[in-house]
Scaffold this active site. Structure first.
Site, PDB file in Angstrom:
ATOM      1  N   HIS A 155       1.133   5.389  60.713  1.00 38.12           N
ATOM      2  CA  HIS A 155       0.422   4.933  62.180  1.00 38.12           C
ATOM      3  C   HIS A 155      -0.346   5.745  62.946  1.00 38.12           C
ATOM      4  O   HIS A 155       0.297   6.995  63.156  1.00 38.12           O
ATOM      5  CB  HIS A 155       1.486   3.540  63.071  1.00 38.12           C
ATOM      6  CG  HIS A 155       2.779   5.002  63.251  1.00 38.12           C
ATOM      7  ND1 HIS A 155       3.759   5.364  62.806  1.00 38.12           N
ATOM      8  CD2 HIS A 155       2.928   5.086  64.727  1.00 38.12           C
ATOM      9  CE1 HIS A 155       4.382   6.290  63.478  1.00 38.12           C
ATOM     10  NE2 HIS A 155       3.638   5.990  64.745  1.00 38.12           N
ATOM     11  N   LEU A 156      -1.708   5.645  62.349  1.00 37.20           N
ATOM     12  CA  LEU A 156      -2.133   6.078  63.835  1.00 37.20           C
ATOM     13  C   LEU A 156      -2.128   5.610  65.672  1.00 37.20           C
ATOM     14  O   LEU A 156      -1.563   4.287  65.337  1.00 37.20           O
ATOM     15  CB  LEU A 156      -4.182   6.342  63.656  1.00 37.20           C
ATOM     16  CG  LEU A 156      -3.751   7.348  62.428  1.00 37.20           C
ATOM     17  CD1 LEU A 156      -4.645   6.246  60.849  1.00 37.20           C
ATOM     18  CD2 LEU A 156      -5.610   7.991  62.387  1.00 37.20           C
TER      19      LEU A 156
END
Length: 293
Positions: A155-156
């Site tokens: 996840h960014l």
């Protein structure tokens, strides 16, 4: 949790900010969103005015993480429908950060499991570019546990511009760029910064990311950019620049650091840690958890 029969929210340009605001209200109303209360001080060091927050209920997040570890649960598969903002693409969704320190902090999460230790892909940068085009702010990626990653699912993250200043901008502005890449004389640890030309797209962002990693010798030597990364690192930036910092360890003196620390925003658990941080200075903290120049 996520109801697979629940209606999807397809991506619509120029609507992300309004969707973030609406979902924040729903998340608060349902208790799915659990903001962490903070107080903060400004500590200037090395020409950067660091924002240092004292977290008053960090135990809430720690307890939730402990339960997830014991049950081996993934908070992103399935995710809480009350934190779901919108689909970004066929490969990524936008979720609110459950334990947010700043308002409207959101995540760009792969719809299928991918490891947080994997190299970022074109699909990741397409989702990032789409979100950042819609909502200006600071993006970041914690590449591995030694870089402050708390979840193994890729996840960014983005903190919208109205929610937080980016103190490290002063150091970025002091950078001497050669062929679009350079190091800031204000930052006493290994790093590289690259300019992002106006109107550049996801493909160019991916190329820049790989060039930054290569310049720090933490790239994929095969050139395939598949599988697991070679070294923990932090990636952060805005629409205008991108930075990579190779990591040595997660914390120093018990003070953990993730990408936000290198943006100039640090978190301490209690007043005692604040005293320790003031004694050594934020730049020394960052230097201790990073690779040396």
């Amino acid at each position: 949790m996520c109801d697979r029969t629940a209606p999807r929210k397809p991506w619509q340009p120029h609507t992300l900010w309004s969707k973030l605001q609406a979902q924040t209200q729903q998340g608060l109303a349902t208790g799915a969103l659990r903001p962490i209360d903070t107080q903060y001080e400004i500590i200037a060091d090395g020409g950067v005015a660091f924002i240092v927050r004292i977290l008053t209920n960090l135990n809430r997040k720690a307890q939730a993480r402990k339960v997830q570890t014991q049950k081996k649960t993934n908070p992103f598969l399935p995710y809480d429908q009350n934190l779901y903002v919108t689909d970004i693409s066929d490969t990524h969704v936008c979720l609110l950060n459950k334990f947010n320190v700043v308002d409207h902090h959101f995540l760009i999460v792969t719809q299928r499991f991918e490891s947080q230790l994997d190299w970022l892909t074109l699909a990741d940068f397409e989702a990032l570019h789409r979100c950042l085009t819609d909502v200006n702010g600071l993006f970041f990626y914690n590449g591995g546990t030694a870089a402050g990653a708390s979840q193994p699912h890729k996840h960014l993250q983005i903190v919208p511009q109205p929610s937080m200043d980016v103190p490290v901008e002063t150091a970025v502005q002091a950078t001497e760029f050669v062929n679009g890449m350079g190091q800031s004389p204000q930052l006493p640890y290994a790093h590289r910064i690259a300019k992002l030309p106006a109107n550049s797209g996801a493909t160019q962002w991916l190329q820049t990311y790989r060039q930054l990693l290569t310049s720090l010798a933490i790239n994929d030597p095969t050139g395939q950019w598949q599988g697991v990364q070679r070294c923990a690192y932090n990636l952060l930036g805005t629409r205008n620049w991108m930075m990579v910092v190779p990591r040595h360890r997660d914390d120093h003196l018990g003070i953990s650091v993730n990408s936000l620390g290198f943006a100039g925003s640090l978190l301490v658990k209690n007043p005692e840690q604040m005293v320790q941080l003031k004694a050594i200075g934020p730049m020394t903290l960052l230097k201790e958890v990073s690779q040396s120049i």
